[in-house]
Design an enzyme around this catalytic site. Structure first.
Site, mmCIF file in Angstrom:
data_model
loop_
_atom_site.group_PDB
_atom_site.id
_atom_site.type_symbol
_atom_site.label_atom_id
_atom_site.label_comp_id
_atom_site.label_asym_id
_atom_site.label_seq_id
_atom_site.Cartn_x
_atom_site.Cartn_y
_atom_site.Cartn_z
ATOM 1 N N GLY A 32 50.535 -30.772 -43.696
ATOM 2 C CA GLY A 32 50.409 -30.291 -45.075
ATOM 3 C C GLY A 32 50.206 -31.354 -46.136
ATOM 4 N N ASP A 65 49.369 -25.783 -33.330
ATOM 5 C CA ASP A 65 49.963 -25.995 -34.657
ATOM 6 C C ASP A 65 50.373 -27.465 -34.715
ATOM 7 O OD1 ASP A 65 51.006 -25.574 -37.217
ATOM 8 O OD2 ASP A 65 52.945 -24.924 -36.481
ATOM 9 N N SER A 66 50.797 -27.891 -35.914
ATOM 10 C CA SER A 66 51.295 -29.265 -36.045
ATOM 11 C C SER A 66 52.667 -29.404 -35.385
ATOM 12 C CB SER A 66 51.433 -29.614 -37.526
ATOM 13 O OG SER A 66 52.426 -28.788 -38.113
ATOM 14 N N CYS A 80 48.120 -22.249 -37.585
ATOM 15 C CA CYS A 80 48.509 -23.182 -38.640
ATOM 16 C C CYS A 80 47.598 -22.925 -39.834
ATOM 17 C CB CYS A 80 48.321 -24.609 -38.118
ATOM 18 S SG CYS A 80 48.575 -25.874 -39.364
ATOM 19 N N CYS A 127 52.645 -20.380 -44.276
ATOM 20 C CA CYS A 127 52.807 -21.467 -43.294
ATOM 21 C C CYS A 127 53.668 -20.894 -42.176
ATOM 22 C CB CYS A 127 53.504 -22.665 -43.955
ATOM 23 S SG CYS A 127 54.107 -23.904 -42.792
ATOM 24 N N THR A 128 53.224 -21.092 -40.936
ATOM 25 C CA THR A 128 53.919 -20.452 -39.815
ATOM 26 C C THR A 128 55.358 -20.955 -39.648
ATOM 27 O OG1 THR A 128 52.727 -22.022 -38.408
ATOM 28 C CG2 THR A 128 51.897 -19.783 -38.490
ATOM 29 N N HIS A 129 55.633 -22.151 -40.117
ATOM 30 C CA HIS A 129 57.014 -22.662 -40.020
ATOM 31 C C HIS A 129 58.004 -21.792 -40.800
ATOM 32 C CE1 HIS A 129 55.265 -26.383 -38.441
ATOM 33 N NE2 HIS A 129 56.492 -26.787 -38.153
HETATM 34 N N1 DGL Z 1 52.654 -24.641 -39.649
HETATM 35 C C1 DGL Z 1 51.614 -25.126 -40.448
HETATM 36 C C2 DGL Z 1 50.986 -24.055 -41.334
HETATM 37 O O1 DGL Z 1 50.990 -22.894 -41.017
HETATM 38 C C3 DGL Z 1 51.694 -26.424 -41.193
HETATM 39 C C4 DGL Z 1 52.850 -27.281 -41.212
HETATM 40 C C5 DGL Z 1 52.532 -28.720 -41.559
HETATM 41 O O2 DGL Z 1 52.273 -29.439 -40.616
HETATM 42 O O3 DGL Z 1 52.557 -29.093 -42.725
HETATM 43 O O4 DGL Z 1 50.435 -24.374 -42.369
#
Ligand code: DGL
Length: 262
Positions: free
Chosen positions: A47, A14-15, A77, A187-189
């Protein structure tokens, strides 16, 4: 596809910290597997980058995983999947699975009401989401919210619930939330801010993500290819960040958090 040893690790990327929510579920469903988790903090967030930039970042991480002889790769991600998955699968001869917004599951569970999805700008504007909505013929049933800047708040050194709540109030200001059955976390975050979301939106709307779906998909894939790790030991997890020592510390904190949530 060349068969690698069953004990080989699975690469998860992931990022940043978001994919740790996926890793925690993968670990629960496949406790004997070894995992290498790579957070690309140096290039985060993805993103608001271009498709081409994200393609290059992810390509380099996949190459790194291959140098580590991983037997499968999980792109934890949604943004990276939206930007790159087709190309990666063409280029690399290894199972590559990617997280996608759980729109179909939400829709199948509640056809009579509309759905909201929140995700990064690149995911919301990407062709992958557009094509999915078109295929399901639900373009007019899905409210799309692009949450630029939210990942930065989640990754911030001084995580502030107050700031996140303020952000969410603004994001949902014009959304009549009682019209919707599901909020898809694209988004996983965002899995780490479920409490803040409930505080802002109430508890009626159901929150849904794709983590369990991808974990089950991975289990089926490893079983089918006969590359499940048959060890009786609990597998190892290695966490890597392309960022700073502070990012590394953050990874450990969020991994513990993620494990406590599943
Ligand atoms: N966690 C990532 C996702 O599921 C992206 C977060 C990002 O770097 O913008 O899209």
């Amino acid at each position: 596809m060349n068969k690698l040893p069953n004990e080989s690790a699975i690469g998860v990327l992931d990022s940043g910290v978001g994919g740790l929510s996926t890793l925690a579920v993968l670990k629960k469903v496949l406790p004997h597997e070894n995992f290498i988790f790579y957070a690309d903090h140096k290039n985060a967030p993805y993103g608001d980058k271009t498709k081409e930039q994200v393609e290059k970042f992810v390509y380099d991480i996949v190459k790194f995983f291959i140098s580590k002889n991983v037997k499968a790769i999980i792109i934890a991600c949604n943004t990276a999947v939206s930007a790159t998955i087709k190309k990666l699968r063409k280029e690399f001869n290894i199972p590559i699975l990617g997280l996608e917004p759980a729109i179909k599951v939400a829709y199948d569970n509640c056809k009579e009401r509309d759905i909201v999805i929140m995700a990064t700008k690149l995911t919301i504007d990407g062709d992958k989401l557009k094509n999915l909505l078109k295929k399901l013929n639900i373009e007019n049933r899905v409210k799309k919210l692009s949450a630029s800047g939210l990942v930065e708040l989640i990754e911030a050194e001084n995580y502030s619930e107050v700031k996140i709540i303020e952000y969410l109030k603004e994001l949902f200001r014009k959304v009549e939330i009682k019209k919707y059955s599901y909020l898809v976390l694209g988004c996983t975050h965002y899995i780490f801010i479920k409490n803040e979301l409930k505080k802002v939106l109430g508890t009626k709307i159901k929150l849904i993500d794709g983590n369990l779906g991808i974990a089950n998909h991975l289990k089926r894939t490893l079983t089918k290819l006969n590359i499940l790790n048959l060890s009786k030991e609990v597998g190892k997890v290695e966490l890597i960040s392309s960022g700073t020592a502070k990012d590394m510390k953050k990874l450990n904190i969020f991994y513990e958090k993620a494990c406590s949530l599943v």
